[in-house]
Design a protein around this motif. Structure first.
Motif, PDB file in Angstrom:
ATOM      1  N   GLY A 353       0.780  -1.227   0.000  1.00  0.00           N
ATOM      2  CA  GLY A 353       0.000   0.000   0.000  1.00  0.00           C
ATOM      3  C   GLY A 353       0.811   1.277   0.000  1.00  0.00           C
ATOM      4  N   GLU A 354       2.147   1.189  -0.032  1.00  0.00           N
ATOM      5  CA  GLU A 354       2.955   2.405   0.055  1.00  0.00           C
ATOM      6  C   GLU A 354       3.166   3.077  -1.298  1.00  0.00           C
ATOM      7  OE1 GLU A 354       5.776   1.439   3.924  1.00  0.00           O
ATOM      8  OE2 GLU A 354       6.581   1.150   1.904  1.00  0.00           O
ATOM      9  N   GLY A 355       3.147   2.298  -2.395  1.00  0.00           N
ATOM     10  CA  GLY A 355       3.328   2.878  -3.718  1.00  0.00           C
ATOM     11  C   GLY A 355       4.717   3.446  -3.920  1.00  0.00           C
ATOM     12  N   LEU A 356       4.815   4.418  -4.849  1.00  0.00           N
ATOM     13  CA  LEU A 356       6.099   5.015  -5.174  1.00  0.00           C
ATOM     14  C   LEU A 356       6.707   5.739  -3.969  1.00  0.00           C
ATOM     15  CD1 LEU A 356       8.279   5.687  -7.218  1.00  0.00           C
ATOM     16  CD2 LEU A 356       6.886   7.617  -8.005  1.00  0.00           C
ATOM     17  N   ALA A 357       5.860   6.271  -3.101  1.00  0.00           N
ATOM     18  CA  ALA A 357       6.374   6.954  -1.903  1.00  0.00           C
ATOM     19  C   ALA A 357       7.211   6.000  -1.060  1.00  0.00           C
ATOM     20  CB  ALA A 357       5.214   7.522  -1.082  1.00  0.00           C
ATOM     21  N   GLY A 358       6.800   4.726  -0.998  1.00  0.00           N
ATOM     22  CA  GLY A 358       7.571   3.740  -0.254  1.00  0.00           C
ATOM     23  C   GLY A 358       8.938   3.488  -0.867  1.00  0.00           C
ATOM     24  N   VAL A 359       9.023   3.499  -2.204  1.00  0.00           N
ATOM     25  CA  VAL A 359      10.308   3.320  -2.886  1.00  0.00           C
ATOM     26  C   VAL A 359      11.254   4.472  -2.544  1.00  0.00           C
ATOM     27  CG1 VAL A 359      11.441   3.163  -5.140  1.00  0.00           C
ATOM     28  CG2 VAL A 359       9.243   2.022  -4.764  1.00  0.00           C
ATOM     29  N   LEU A 360      10.743   5.685  -2.633  1.00  0.00           N
ATOM     30  CA  LEU A 360      11.573   6.856  -2.348  1.00  0.00           C
ATOM     31  C   LEU A 360      12.018   6.882  -0.888  1.00  0.00           C
ATOM     32  CD1 LEU A 360       9.572   9.526  -4.394  1.00  0.00           C
ATOM     33  CD2 LEU A 360      11.672   8.333  -5.064  1.00  0.00           C
ATOM     34  N   ALA A 361      11.133   6.444   0.041  1.00  0.00           N
ATOM     35  CA  ALA A 361      11.492   6.382   1.455  1.00  0.00           C
ATOM     36  C   ALA A 361      12.584   5.331   1.680  1.00  0.00           C
ATOM     37  CB  ALA A 361      10.259   6.054   2.297  1.00  0.00           C
ATOM     38  N   TRP A 362      12.474   4.188   0.979  1.00  0.00           N
ATOM     39  CA  TRP A 362      13.494   3.151   1.103  1.00  0.00           C
ATOM     40  C   TRP A 362      14.842   3.679   0.626  1.00  0.00           C
ATOM     41  CZ3 TRP A 362      17.110   0.736  -1.849  1.00  0.00           C
ATOM     42  CH2 TRP A 362      17.660  -0.463  -1.364  1.00  0.00           C
ATOM     43  N   ALA A 363      14.841   4.409  -0.467  1.00  0.00           N
ATOM     44  CA  ALA A 363      16.084   4.949  -1.002  1.00  0.00           C
ATOM     45  C   ALA A 363      16.720   5.947  -0.032  1.00  0.00           C
ATOM     46  CB  ALA A 363      15.826   5.615  -2.355  1.00  0.00           C
ATOM     47  N   GLU A 364      15.888   6.787   0.563  1.00  0.00           N
ATOM     48  CA  GLU A 364      16.416   7.769   1.517  1.00  0.00           C
ATOM     49  C   GLU A 364      17.017   7.066   2.733  1.00  0.00           C
ATOM     50  OE1 GLU A 364      14.881  11.637   4.143  1.00  0.00           O
ATOM     51  OE2 GLU A 364      13.518  10.594   2.765  1.00  0.00           O
ATOM     52  N   ASP A 365      16.313   6.051   3.240  1.00  0.00           N
ATOM     53  CA  ASP A 365      16.812   5.298   4.388  1.00  0.00           C
ATOM     54  C   ASP A 365      18.089   4.542   4.019  1.00  0.00           C
ATOM     55  OD1 ASP A 365      16.423   4.117   7.125  1.00  0.00           O
ATOM     56  OD2 ASP A 365      16.281   2.266   5.944  1.00  0.00           O
ATOM     57  N   ALA A 366      18.138   3.990   2.805  1.00  0.00           N
ATOM     58  CA  ALA A 366      19.314   3.240   2.371  1.00  0.00           C
ATOM     59  C   ALA A 366      20.544   4.133   2.303  1.00  0.00           C
ATOM     60  CB  ALA A 366      19.046   2.597   1.010  1.00  0.00           C
ATOM     61  N   GLU A 367      20.370   5.373   1.877  1.00  0.00           N
ATOM     62  CA  GLU A 367      21.489   6.311   1.830  1.00  0.00           C
ATOM     63  C   GLU A 367      22.065   6.528   3.224  1.00  0.00           C
ATOM     64  OE1 GLU A 367      23.012   7.574  -0.635  1.00  0.00           O
ATOM     65  OE2 GLU A 367      21.688   7.615  -2.385  1.00  0.00           O
ATOM     66  N   GLN A 368      21.171   6.686   4.204  1.00  0.00           N
ATOM     67  CA  GLN A 368      21.635   6.895   5.580  1.00  0.00           C
ATOM     68  C   GLN A 368      22.319   5.641   6.119  1.00  0.00           C
ATOM     69  OE1 GLN A 368      18.178   8.127   7.778  1.00  0.00           O
ATOM     70  NE2 GLN A 368      18.053  10.120   6.780  1.00  0.00           N
ATOM     71  N   ARG A 369      21.743   4.489   5.854  1.00  0.00           N
ATOM     72  CA  ARG A 369      22.313   3.232   6.344  1.00  0.00           C
ATOM     73  C   ARG A 369      23.662   2.946   5.704  1.00  0.00           C
ATOM     74  NH1 ARG A 369      17.773  -0.934   5.150  1.00  0.00           N
ATOM     75  NH2 ARG A 369      19.349  -2.410   5.903  1.00  0.00           N
ATOM     76  N   LEU A 370      23.830   3.328   4.436  1.00  0.00           N
ATOM     77  CA  LEU A 370      25.120   3.122   3.778  1.00  0.00           C
ATOM     78  C   LEU A 370      26.236   3.862   4.511  1.00  0.00           C
ATOM     79  CD1 LEU A 370      24.700   3.194  -0.112  1.00  0.00           C
ATOM     80  CD2 LEU A 370      25.760   1.427   1.305  1.00  0.00           C
ATOM     81  N   ALA A 371      25.911   5.074   4.981  1.00  0.00           N
ATOM     82  CA  ALA A 371      26.914   5.842   5.707  1.00  0.00           C
ATOM     83  C   ALA A 371      27.329   5.128   6.991  1.00  0.00           C
ATOM     84  CB  ALA A 371      26.376   7.237   6.026  1.00  0.00           C
ATOM     85  N   GLU A 372      26.383   4.389   7.597  1.00  0.00           N
ATOM     86  CA  GLU A 372      26.672   3.665   8.840  1.00  0.00           C
ATOM     87  C   GLU A 372      27.370   2.331   8.578  1.00  0.00           C
ATOM     88  OE1 GLU A 372      22.885   3.210  10.625  1.00  0.00           O
ATOM     89  OE2 GLU A 372      22.563   5.358  10.951  1.00  0.00           O
ATOM     90  N   LEU A 373      27.295   1.833   7.355  1.00  0.00           N
ATOM     91  CA  LEU A 373      27.871   0.531   7.021  1.00  0.00           C
ATOM     92  C   LEU A 373      29.227   0.646   6.342  1.00  0.00           C
ATOM     93  CD1 LEU A 373      24.669  -1.247   5.621  1.00  0.00           C
ATOM     94  CD2 LEU A 373      25.680  -1.506   7.877  1.00  0.00           C
ATOM     95  N   ASP A 374      29.639   1.862   6.063  1.00  0.00           N
ATOM     96  CA  ASP A 374      30.877   2.066   5.310  1.00  0.00           C
ATOM     97  C   ASP A 374      32.084   1.618   6.145  1.00  0.00           C
ATOM     98  OD1 ASP A 374      32.880   2.862   3.659  1.00  0.00           O
ATOM     99  OD2 ASP A 374      32.157   4.910   3.382  1.00  0.00           O
ATOM    100  N   VAL A 375      32.809   0.610   5.664  1.00  0.00           N
ATOM    101  CA  VAL A 375      33.988   0.114   6.382  1.00  0.00           C
ATOM    102  C   VAL A 375      35.260   0.342   5.570  1.00  0.00           C
ATOM    103  CG1 VAL A 375      32.750  -1.584   7.762  1.00  0.00           C
ATOM    104  CG2 VAL A 375      33.531  -2.210   5.473  1.00  0.00           C
ATOM    105  N   SER A 376      35.215   1.298   4.687  1.00  0.00           N
ATOM    106  CA  SER A 376      36.416   1.637   3.931  1.00  0.00           C
ATOM    107  C   SER A 376      37.435   2.294   4.856  1.00  0.00           C
ATOM    108  CB  SER A 376      36.068   2.582   2.780  1.00  0.00           C
ATOM    109  OG  SER A 376      35.608   3.829   3.290  1.00  0.00           O
TER     110      SER A 376
END
Length: 598
Positions: A353-376
């Motif tokens: 039921g989230e539609g395209l808004a859910g996709v965009l929210a996932w992308a925004e959250d993924a960007e933040q999580r990537l910063a926390e997962l960066d082990v370079s």
């Protein structure tokens, strides 16, 4: 205990010329079914109120009722046999009180006289309900309000203040608002440092797992980035598909409507039967009425002229609509492909039921999580630098905290010692031991704080709970409470038998100090000392009486003044209310208290 059905006794307050409305005050307290109390209503005045009575009569039930009213723990063992206890209080607060703001946020309304009514009920099974300004609220809301309205000082607090952690908090409070603000900054910096350190450790120990999780997120972001959807685009595409698919039908409908309104403006129907269009019919009707001499018809003719203009405008819009319709099959295929790509993203990255808004929210959250997962190496180096900078801030704030505590300790100890001098401990020395451990800071700083007492000359300074007898500990803790209470912003202060183990001249000094506090606060004291009770503005007596019908004990509370008060003080002094010697001593105490208060 069996319940008694009675009309609530109203215990009036004594009249005093002191007014603490600037802080606020408790004006009324009703207690029902609590301990030995059946149903009683107390009216409080400003100044000092004392509660006295024989041992076991139920004096502490007044304090218990106040504590319960302001969010304290509900003890079902205190509930009488009728199965439900209740406490209700009425407080007058200034309009700009922070308590009013919090109460209003909870939905509370003021009573007709502008007061705030609080109430609490407790069942024998332990179920509790709280009400604020006529609204049911969580008990936590009442407890939150209590922090700014009520301070209870009792023997439990004496035990609490014997602990070093509480002594450190006491010293911080004494150090003042600027120091407490610094402490808040330290706590935030400490928490940030600990979070950064934990994050860095996690990245080092879980590097492989974090790198795999980051790859999954990057793949998802790449898929979404390839499509580059815009917010609301799914809905816009659905509308375009519908219009493109139905273009022929929509054009026919619009043309038919336009023909009905203004006829065939292209001349395609010349020579045939031309149907009467709406504008022509309206114009004919308007001309028929416009030539009339009747004012009513002339007005109607004007309305028809306006209608012709409206119909012509709608027809023009229909023409523009037809011109804009696109029936290009290639465009339809393009829109369908775009819609399919977005639908695929929705199925993969959005919740139900989230539609395209859910996709965009996932992308925004993924960007933040990537910063926390960066082990370079670069990310770990940056995080290490951030952690070290946070630790430097913690160390700097900890040093300022230690300096503030050291500076405050001397003044605090001096004030407590001055109070002890008036409590028959003139030779006592109070000091603080402050040991700093900058290499191992904690949530409250890097200091271990201990309050020390040397009870008499030559005695070593020892932790206060080890260096004082029971009576001395009571006086030390009362002195500490008096030092704090003078700067305490709460309007109502309650002292529950903090004078235990004290007598003689020291008892009179306790009364003098409590009366001094009552010049700026509303003070309620449960006491067994006549020397303290003599300083009261309002004197309440708790009586216990056998209930002949049930064979149990019940408690009533009454206000005493004049000769009744003399008799109560005589009872407290000698155990005999009618003793001539006791009454003479009681009158002497009242006179001394009156002179001391001026």
């Amino acid at each position: 205990m069996a319940a008694r059905t009675t009309t609530p006794e109203r215990v009036p307050a004594a009249t005093t010329d002191r007014d603490h409305a600037g802080l606020g005050q408790l004006t009324e307290l009703r207690i029902r079914g609590l301990g030995a109390i059946d149903d009683v209503t107390l009216e409080f005045g400003s100044g000092l109120t004392v509660v006295t009575g024989e041992t076991g009569a139920g004096k502490t039930m007044v304090v218990t009722g106040l504590t319960l009213l302001f969010g304290g723990r509900a003890d079902p063992g205190r509930v009488r046999a009728n199965g439900r206890a209740g406490v209700e209080g009425r407080m007058l607060l200034p309009a700009d009180s922070a308590a009013w703001e919090r109460a209003a946020d909870a939905g509370a309304d003021p009573d007709d006289d502008g007061s705030l009514i609080l109430s609490r009920t407790v069942s024998a099974e332990g179920r509790s309900r709280a009400y604020l300004g006529g609204r049911s609220v969580p008990v936590g809301v009442i407890a939150e309000l209590a922090e700014g309205l009520l301070a209870v000082h009792g023997q439990t607090d004496q035990m609490r203040l014997s602990r070093p952690a509480e002594q450190r908090r006491a010293l911080d409070r004494y150090a003042g608002a600027a120091h407490l603000e610094l402490l808040d900054r330290y706590r935030a910096a400490f928490q940030r440092w600990r979070q950064l350190a934990a994050d860095l450790e996690r990245r080092h120990t879980q590097a492989r797992e974090l790198a795999q999780a980051a790859d999954v997120l990057r793949h998802g972001l790449a898929e979404i980035g390839a499509v580059q959807p815009e917010p609301g685009e799914d809905e816009a595409l659905a509308a375009q598909v519908k219009r493109l698919s139905d273009a022929d039908a929509l054009r026919a409908a619009a043309d038919e409507a336009r023909m009905a309104l203004i006829g065939d403006v292209t001349g395609d129907l010349a020579g045939g039967d031309v149907p009467q269009d709406a504008t022509a019919s309206l114009a004919t009707a308007e001309r028929a009425l416009a030539g009339s001499d009747d004012p009513a018809l002339v007005l109607l003719a004007q309305d028809l002229a306006d209608a012709v203009a409206v119909v012509s405008d709608v027809a023009g819009q229909l023409a523009g609509y037809v011109a804009d319709l696109d029936a290009d099959p290639a465009r339809l295929a393009e829109v369908m492909d775009r819609r399919a790509a977005i639908t695929a993203l929705v199925r993969k990255y959005a919740g139900a039921g989230e539609g395209l808004a859910g996709v965009l929210a996932w992308a925004e959250d993924a960007e933040q999580r990537l910063a926390e997962l960066d082990v370079s190496d670069e990310a770990l180096a940056a995080l290490t630098a951030e952690r070290d900078a946070a630790r430097t801030e913690v160390d700097d704030l900890a040093r300022h905290l230690s300096a503030g505590r050291t500076a405050a300790a001397e003044g605090f100890a001096s004030e407590v010692a001055r109070e002890l001098a008036g409590l028959a401990m003139k030779s006592a020395r109070v000091s603080f031991s402050i040991e700093s451990h900058p290499e191992d800071p904690g949530p409250e700083g890097a200091d271990d704080v201990t309050l020390l007492l040397a009870a008499h000359p030559g005695a070593p300074a020892r932790p206060v709970h080890r260096g004082a007898s029971g009576g001395e500990l009571s006086r030390v803790m009362l002195a500490i409470e008096v030092v704090f209470a003078g700067a305490d912003p709460v309007p109502v202060m309650v002292f529950d038998e903090v004078d235990a183990g004290v007598g003689g001249q020291a008892a009179g000094e306790i009364g003098r100090r409590l009366a001094r506090l009552a010049s700026d606060h509303q003070v309620v004291v449960v006491t067994h000392l006549a020397q303290v009770a003599a300083f009261a503005d309002t004197h309440l007596v708790v009586d216990k009486s056998p209930d002949a019908g049930a064979g149990v004990t019940a408690t009533d509370i009454r206000a005493v003044a004049g000769e009744d008060r003399v008799r109560e003080l005589a009872r407290m002094l000698s155990g005999l209310a009618d003793s001539d010697t006791g009454q003479a001593h009681a009158r002497e105490l009242l006179a001394v208290a009156a002179d001391a208060r001026g």
